[in-house]
Design an enzyme around this catalytic site. Structure first.
Site, PDB file in Angstrom:
ATOM      1  CB  VAL A  87      -0.928   0.020   1.226  1.00 18.88           C
ATOM      2  CG1 VAL A  87      -1.784   1.282   1.219  1.00 18.88           C
ATOM      3  CG2 VAL A  87      -1.808  -1.219   1.233  1.00 18.88           C
ATOM      4  CB  VAL A  89      -0.707   7.447  -1.311  1.00 20.60           C
ATOM      5  CG1 VAL A  89      -1.244   8.699  -2.003  1.00 20.60           C
ATOM      6  CG2 VAL A  89      -1.845   6.479  -1.006  1.00 20.60           C
ATOM      7  CD  GLU A 124       3.214   6.974   8.424  1.00 22.41           C
ATOM      8  OE1 GLU A 124       3.274   7.994   9.145  1.00 22.41           O
ATOM      9  OE2 GLU A 124       2.968   7.010   7.204  1.00 22.41           O
ATOM     10  CE1 TYR A 128      -3.789   0.614   5.515  1.00 22.68           C
ATOM     11  CE2 TYR A 128      -1.875   0.811   6.951  1.00 22.68           C
ATOM     12  CZ  TYR A 128      -2.417   0.758   5.685  1.00 22.68           C
ATOM     13  OH  TYR A 128      -1.605   0.833   4.577  1.00 22.68           O
ATOM     14  CG  PHE A 415       1.888 -10.058   4.805  1.00 20.34           C
ATOM     15  CD1 PHE A 415       0.923  -9.202   4.291  1.00 20.34           C
ATOM     16  CD2 PHE A 415       1.753 -10.507   6.111  1.00 20.34           C
ATOM     17  CE1 PHE A 415      -0.166  -8.827   5.061  1.00 20.34           C
ATOM     18  CE2 PHE A 415       0.661 -10.146   6.880  1.00 20.34           C
ATOM     19  CZ  PHE A 415      -0.293  -9.310   6.354  1.00 20.34           C
TER      20      PHE A 415
END
Length: 415
Positions: A87, A89, A124, A128, A415
């Site tokens: 993930v 950005v 971080e 989430y 992972f």
């Protein structure tokens, strides 16, 4: 960058876009290039149909993926889970809805795939929680002063035979030990094909002055009963005294004597005075065998984050260490199909969790439910932080004890 009419719209990754997509991910994590073998491995493990990219014109500005995992839950069942990964950005597109759009699409996809859980490790921790992920496991790290800390091993340790093996040559035996351990501890993923290669990944550029990966296996009665994979970083004092560091990468064993033999081996490696331990379970055996825990400098950090994508299926998939019958009021704005009241009934043999119109007895959000799901975080502790509300006297204690696990959950690797 000037504002535009850009609206993030994630789409499934195409194979010929992987290099650009992966480059966006690397830049989001600092831009350090990876070794060719590492890049090739992650390319081979990428599931393109489960990976998303966000594009602004010709530029990739967001990345995410979801590996196919099966994760052990209390009771020993292996439950399908989406291993959320990769993930990132682009810094040019922060605060423009890119991450939220990917999380929205991804959780919708996970639900459509029939996987009741999504799991991740967080770069971080603050990111989430708003998407319903709760920190469910903890990693133990330590810097053990092996020159001053003694290790007391159990009877039978001397009967264990140790031998060096090339890591690749011992891979099958090590994987067999790992596979035997998976059902016994919540949070451990069953290794999917190809993932065994991750444990051997050892690019020279990332060793930090340490040796190449080394491996020792333990044997009892001719059977491999344990393994340790590690590296050694030599060092010397100005006066010439050796004080190298053993860097543990991975250790697993099937019985206490084999485990103790491996720890003792790591303790006693010549020319070293420090054993560096990372990402270990919080109940690691050596904690009870050392002469001075303070000189081991134990530290804890968050490990696996869990998100219940399908509350009913997920809570029905695990067992409970004491009988439980409780109505949960679940708040879940991001996955509204989970919101509402659920009656959970279960014990050590099995469980069911169904919609109900009965009065709620505990109220909590999906985030807290994820944190407590593997049994490592108590509902009582979450209630003390104001994150769980008791609506029927006694319901909190009953549920908290039932949700617990006699073995702390643990994620052995990222992972």
């Amino acid at each position: 960058m000037a504002a535009t009419d850009f609206t993030p719209a994630p789409r499934v990754l195409r194979q010929d876009d992987w290099d650009l997509w992966y480059g966006t991910l690397l830049r989001a994590f600092g831009g350090v290039e990876e070794a060719a073998e590492e890049r090739e491995l992650w390319h081979s493990l990428t599931d393109f149909n489960r990976s998303l990219g966000v594009w602004d014109g010709e530029r990739c500005v967001g990345t995410s993926g979801a590996f196919r995992f099966r994760v052990t839950v209390p009771g020993g069942a292996l439950v399908p889970a989406a291993g959320v990964t990769m993930v990132g950005v682009a810094a040019t597109h922060r605060r423009r809805g890119v991450l939220t759009s990917m999380m929205r699409r991804q959780l919708d996809d996970v639900r459509s795939w029939g996987e009741p859980l999504a799991v991740l490790t967080a770069s971080e921790p603050a990111i989430y929680g708003r998407f319903g992920y709760g920190a469910a496991t903890t990693w133990l790290a330590a810097e053990i002063d092996t020159g001053r800390v003694r290790l007391s091993v159990p009877p039978g340790t001397d009967a264990v035979r140790l031998r060096y093996e090339e890591p690749a040559d011992a891979l099958d035996a090590c994987e067999a030990v790992y596979g035997a351990l998976v059902p016994g501890r919540p949070g451990m993923p069953a290794r999917q094909p190809g993932w065994e290669r991750v444990r051997l990944l050892d690019p020279a550029s990332e060793r930090g002055g340490a040796s190449a990966l080394q491996c020792v296996v333990a044997e009892r009665d001719g059977q491999v009963t344990g393994y340790a994979r590690y590296a050694v970083k030599p060092d010397w004092s100005p006066a010439g005294a050796p004080h190298g560091t053993v860097v543990l990468r991975d250790l697993g064993a099937l019985d206490p004597a084999s485990e103790a033999a491996l720890w003792r081996f790591l303790w006693d490696i010549d020319l070293t005075t420090t054993l560096r331990v990372r990402a270990r379970p919080v109940d690691d055996s050596w904690l009870h065998q050392v002469s001075d825990a303070r000189r081991c400098e134990p530290r804890l950090r968050d490990g696996l984050y869990v998100r219940l994508v399908d509350v009913g299926t997920a809570l029905s998939a695990r067992t409970y260490q004491t009988p439980v019958d409780v109505v949960l009021e679940v708040e879940d704005a991001f996955c509204p199909w989970n919101e509402g009241r659920w009656r959970l009934t279960g014990d050590t043999k099995g469980a069911s969790c169904e919609r109900t119109a009965d009065p709620a007895e505990l109220s909590l959000s999906a985030r807290e439910l994820g944190a407590a799901y593997l049994g490592g975080v108590s509902l009582l502790s979450l209630a003390s932080a104001g994150r769980v509300r008791e609506l029927r006297p006694g319901a909190l204690t009953e549920a908290s004890v039932a949700f617990g696990s006699p073995v702390p959950p643990w994620l052995p690797h990222g992972f």
